[in-house]
Design a protein around this motif. Structure first.
Motif, PDB file in Angstrom:
ATOM      1  N   ARG B  56       0.827  -1.209   0.000  1.00 12.50           N
ATOM      2  CA  ARG B  56       0.000   0.000   0.000  1.00 12.50           C
ATOM      3  C   ARG B  56       0.869   1.270   0.000  1.00 12.50           C
ATOM      4  O   ARG B  56       0.621   2.206  -0.765  1.00 12.50           O
ATOM      5  N   THR B  57       1.904   1.296   0.861  1.00 12.90           N
ATOM      6  CA  THR B  57       2.795   2.462   0.914  1.00 12.90           C
ATOM      7  C   THR B  57       3.524   2.648  -0.416  1.00 12.90           C
ATOM      8  O   THR B  57       3.634   3.766  -0.934  1.00 12.90           O
ATOM      9  N   MET B  58       4.012   1.526  -0.987  1.00 13.14           N
ATOM     10  CA  MET B  58       4.733   1.584  -2.268  1.00 13.14           C
ATOM     11  C   MET B  58       3.838   2.146  -3.372  1.00 13.14           C
ATOM     12  O   MET B  58       4.225   3.053  -4.122  1.00 13.14           O
ATOM     13  N   LEU B  59       2.614   1.637  -3.439  1.00 19.62           N
ATOM     14  CA  LEU B  59       1.697   2.091  -4.503  1.00 19.62           C
ATOM     15  C   LEU B  59       1.327   3.556  -4.315  1.00 19.62           C
ATOM     16  O   LEU B  59       1.214   4.311  -5.288  1.00 19.62           O
ATOM     17  N   LEU B  60       1.131   3.965  -3.033  1.00 20.15           N
ATOM     18  CA  LEU B  60       0.793   5.356  -2.734  1.00 20.15           C
ATOM     19  C   LEU B  60       1.923   6.269  -3.223  1.00 20.15           C
ATOM     20  O   LEU B  60       1.691   7.285  -3.889  1.00 20.15           O
ATOM     21  N   GLY B  61       3.153   5.878  -2.869  1.00 22.64           N
ATOM     22  CA  GLY B  61       4.308   6.680  -3.280  1.00 22.64           C
ATOM     23  C   GLY B  61       4.482   6.681  -4.788  1.00 22.64           C
ATOM     24  O   GLY B  61       4.794   7.714  -5.399  1.00 22.64           O
ATOM     25  N   GLN B  62       4.275   5.535  -5.429  1.00 23.00           N
ATOM     26  CA  GLN B  62       4.400   5.467  -6.886  1.00 23.00           C
ATOM     27  C   GLN B  62       3.329   6.301  -7.579  1.00 23.00           C
ATOM     28  O   GLN B  62       3.587   6.909  -8.628  1.00 23.00           O
ATOM     29  N   ALA B  63       2.130   6.333  -6.972  1.00 15.77           N
ATOM     30  CA  ALA B  63       1.039   7.098  -7.584  1.00 15.77           C
ATOM     31  C   ALA B  63       1.419   8.570  -7.677  1.00 15.77           C
ATOM     32  O   ALA B  63       1.126   9.242  -8.683  1.00 15.77           O
ATOM     33  N   VAL B  64       2.085   9.081  -6.609  1.00 15.06           N
ATOM     34  CA  VAL B  64       2.520  10.485  -6.647  1.00 15.06           C
ATOM     35  C   VAL B  64       3.619  10.667  -7.709  1.00 15.06           C
ATOM     36  O   VAL B  64       3.627  11.647  -8.447  1.00 15.06           O
ATOM     37  N   ALA B  65       4.541   9.687  -7.788  1.00 15.85           N
ATOM     38  CA  ALA B  65       5.623   9.774  -8.782  1.00 15.85           C
ATOM     39  C   ALA B  65       5.076   9.711 -10.206  1.00 15.85           C
ATOM     40  O   ALA B  65       5.679  10.220 -11.145  1.00 15.85           O
TER      41      ALA B  65
ATOM     42  N   ALA C  22       9.749  22.351 -21.586  1.00 11.11           N
ATOM     43  CA  ALA C  22       9.401  22.613 -20.185  1.00 11.11           C
ATOM     44  C   ALA C  22       9.016  21.328 -19.465  1.00 11.11           C
ATOM     45  O   ALA C  22       9.329  21.140 -18.283  1.00 11.11           O
ATOM     46  N   MET C  23       8.341  20.432 -20.150  1.00 14.50           N
ATOM     47  CA  MET C  23       7.870  19.204 -19.503  1.00 14.50           C
ATOM     48  C   MET C  23       9.022  18.263 -19.128  1.00 14.50           C
ATOM     49  O   MET C  23       8.838  17.366 -18.297  1.00 14.50           O
ATOM     50  N   ILE C  24      10.202  18.429 -19.741  1.00 10.84           N
ATOM     51  CA  ILE C  24      11.344  17.557 -19.407  1.00 10.84           C
ATOM     52  C   ILE C  24      11.634  17.592 -17.905  1.00 10.84           C
ATOM     53  O   ILE C  24      12.063  16.596 -17.320  1.00 10.84           O
ATOM     54  N   ALA C  25      11.370  18.753 -17.270  1.00  9.17           N
ATOM     55  CA  ALA C  25      11.615  18.897 -15.842  1.00  9.17           C
ATOM     56  C   ALA C  25      10.910  17.807 -15.045  1.00  9.17           C
ATOM     57  O   ALA C  25      11.318  17.475 -13.930  1.00  9.17           O
ATOM     58  N   GLY C  26       9.853  17.244 -15.616  1.00 12.41           N
ATOM     59  CA  GLY C  26       9.078  16.242 -14.906  1.00 12.41           C
ATOM     60  C   GLY C  26       9.862  14.994 -14.559  1.00 12.41           C
ATOM     61  O   GLY C  26       9.462  14.215 -13.691  1.00 12.41           O
ATOM     62  N   LEU C  27      11.002  14.792 -15.183  1.00 11.93           N
ATOM     63  CA  LEU C  27      11.758  13.580 -14.850  1.00 11.93           C
ATOM     64  C   LEU C  27      12.448  13.708 -13.485  1.00 11.93           C
ATOM     65  O   LEU C  27      12.761  12.686 -12.855  1.00 11.93           O
ATOM     66  N   GLY C  28      12.653  14.953 -13.041  1.00 11.47           N
ATOM     67  CA  GLY C  28      13.252  15.159 -11.717  1.00 11.47           C
ATOM     68  C   GLY C  28      12.340  14.653 -10.606  1.00 11.47           C
ATOM     69  O   GLY C  28      12.713  13.734  -9.870  1.00 11.47           O
ATOM     70  N   PRO C  29      11.138  15.235 -10.451  1.00  8.33           N
ATOM     71  CA  PRO C  29      10.223  14.734  -9.420  1.00  8.33           C
ATOM     72  C   PRO C  29       9.953  13.238  -9.587  1.00  8.33           C
ATOM     73  O   PRO C  29       9.819  12.515  -8.597  1.00  8.33           O
TER      74      PRO C  29
END
Lengths: 89, 89, 89, 89, 89, 89, 89, 89, 89, 89, 89, 89, 89, 89
Positions: B56-65, C22-29
């Motif tokens: 659950r934690t992994m998926l939550l974090g991946q969802a944000v990524a 501009a969207m390339i920055a998205g690889l950082g986060p």
């Protein structure tokens, strides 16, 4: 001058280059999922009795990592098929 | 000279290249989420009884990524469909 | 020469390329948040009873990391919608 | 030759490309803050009773890391709105 | 040929590109300060009673790291506002 | 052809691009000083009673690392103000 | 064609770009000296009574690392001031 | 076309760009010597009584690492002063 | 078109750029020898009585690493002095 | 157009650029041999009585690593001396 | 236009650039073999009595790593000597 | 000017370049799967009796990592065969 | 314009550049096989009696890693010999 | 202008460049498989009696990593042989 090139050919040519650039993103999931596969095999080697759980978690995580590769595929297919059709090319 | 290219074809061509460049961002989430998947599989291998919580934690974090990959997809789709429509192309 | 291209098409074309860059920055986060997700899953695997606290801290940190991805999205949308409208394109 | 492009369109086009390049800086804070989020989640996992202190320190550090991303946003907005207005474009 | 572009538009266009390139430097402090924030959170997690000292040292170090990001911002603003004014553009 | 561009505008335009490129160097001190700030915070967390000594050493080292960032700033300012004045631009 | 650009402006423009490229080298000492600063702070944290020796060694090492940054500064200044004077520009 | 540019100006312009590119090599010794400075400070922190030996070894090693930076400086100076003189520019 | 540029100026200009590119190789020995210097200082710190042996081994290894930097210097000097002489430039 | 450039000058110019690019390979052996020198010094520090064996192995390994740097040197010299002679330039 | 350049000069010029690019591959074996040399020296330092076996294994492994560097050399020599002869240049 | 190039040749040429760029993504899975293979061999070396489980997990993870390489292959084949057929080229 | 260049020379020139780019891939096996050689020497140093097995495994693994370097060689040779023959060049 | 270049030569030239770019992907499997070979040799060194199992797992994993290198080879061969035939070149 590109004087002899029709509009359609120009758009198709740019789309071909654009689709190629979009696919470069595929190297990200490729590296990441490979690291995951390595960690998964390592974990199974340490706890063979938990193979089911480890594999399920690994595949779940990889499935999410797969998504941006699929996005690139989708955009490349749109560039090569959908967009030209809409523009009547 | 590009003398024979219409405005519409020029904008469509640039949009195709731009959409391809935007998708490159997808390699970031691909690498990051793959690392997360590997760490998740490793953690499950160490504590199989905590699989639910870890996943659950992994998926939550991946969802944000995942989000920045989706932003790129959105911009690419806008470049290929929405913007041209608004400009009447 | 680009002689046959109107001002509007030139600005729209440059905006399409600019939005893509501009969207390339998205690889950082994407990379950073993925690392955070992996560390979070690892931490939960070690202390399952602290899952709530770990997840909250991870999400809080990821939310801040998300911001620069959103800035890029904002600038890309301004490039594609707001700016052209203001300039009457 | 760009013979048919007005001064205004040229400046607006260059500003669009410049704003896109400026936003690339956003990948730095994205990676850095993600690392911070991961370390924070790890630290909370080790000392759940110190969550408040850890989170506060993490957010404080991330806030400073955020600044260069904001600088880029500011320059991009100046490029797209403020500068053209001053030059009467 | 750029035959139809005035001197002012040429300088403004180059300044826009230059300001964008200058802002790329912002990814350095972003990564570095994020690492500092992570180390700070980790240190607080180990010694919560030293939070004040740790945070102060972290912020002091980050403030120095901030400077090159500010230099870039200064040069970008000079490129967009001060220089054109001096040259009468 | 750039036929309509005056000498002054050409030099000012090149200087704007050059100043932008010079500022890229700022990402080096940014990363390095951030690493120093992190190590400093970590060291204070381990030996809070030595905070004064640690901070002084960290700041001294960072001050030296700052120098190349300042060199870039100096060259950028020379490019934008001093050189054009000497050449009578 | 650059037909309207004088020899002097061409050389000054190239020198501005060249000076900017030369300054990029500054990111090397910036990263390296920052690492040295971090190691120095760490060492002081472990042996506060040896602060004098540690700081002296760190500064000595950093001073040598500084040199290539200074070489770049020297070449940039030669490019902007000395060379044009010799060539009578 | 560069039709109005004299041979001398062309060679001087190329030399300016070439000198700038040559100086980029300076980032290598900068990073390497910084690492050496850090290791030296760390070693002194562990064995303060061996400071003389450590510093001498560090400086000796750094002096060798310096050489390629000096080669670049030499080539840049040749490009800007010696070569043009020989060619009578 | 470069119509007004003589053969000699063209070759000298290309040689200047080529010499600059060749010198970039110098960053390799710079990084490598710096790492060697750091390891040497570390080793002396651990075994001060073996300083002679360590320093000799380090210098021997660095001397070999130096060679490719010297090759670059040789090629750059050939490009700037020997080759033009042979071709009668 | 390059209309005024002779065949010989064109080939010599391209060879100068090509020789410069070929020398870039030298940064590989530079980094690798430096790492070897560091490891060698470290090993001598741990086992001073085995210095002869260690140094011989290190030098043998470095000699093999040197080869690709020599290949580049050979190709650069062929580009600058042998090839033009054969083609009668 | 390159109007005054003969076919032979064009092919020779492209071959010179191509040979230079091919040699870049040499940095791979250079780094890899250097790492091998370092590991070999380290292993000899730990087990001086096994020097023969270690050196043989290291050299065998390095010989395989050498191959791609030789392939590049072969292609560069073909580009500069064999191909032009076959084409009658 | 490309005046003598037909539309078909232009699109085929762009597709060839685009297909080449798309294949670059293949280096991602190549690195990732290699890491997985190494971790798998290591795990088998530690627990030879679990070879079946480890190999199955490794292959499963690699199969997912393979996908983005296949996407690139698919897009390259579409670029070279399907798209031209649809456009009647 | 390239007006004086024959079709054959154009294809041969492009093939020369393409063959050079293809050989860049050789740096991958070079780095990878070098790492393998280092690990092999290290393993032999730890278990000299298993040298036969270690060397065989290392060579087997390196042989597979060699393949992509050979593919590049094959494509480069096809580009320089086979393809031109088929096209009658 | 490329006015004298036939359609066939243009497509063949682009295909040559595209095939070269496609082969770059080969550096991925090269690095990855080399790491696998190193890990395999290390594992055999630790457990010589499990050599069969380790080698089989390593080769299996490397075989999968090989695939993307083969895809690139396939696309390069299609670019050089199949596609031109279909288009009647």
């Amino acid at each position: 001058m590109l004087q002899g090139i029709s509009n359609e050919a120009f758009v198709l040519g740019c789309s071909a280059i654009g689709a190629g650039i979009a696919m470069i993103a595929g190297l990200g999931p490729g590296i990441g999922q490979g690291i995951a596969a390595g960690k998964g095999a390592e974990a199974v080697g340490r706890q063979p009795e938990a193979q089911g759980d480890i594999t399920r978690t690994m595949l779940l995580g990889q499935a999410v990592a797969e998504t941006t590769g699929i996005y690139s595929l989708v955009i490349a297919i749109i560039l090569l098929f959908v967009r030209p059709l809409l523009a009547g090319l």
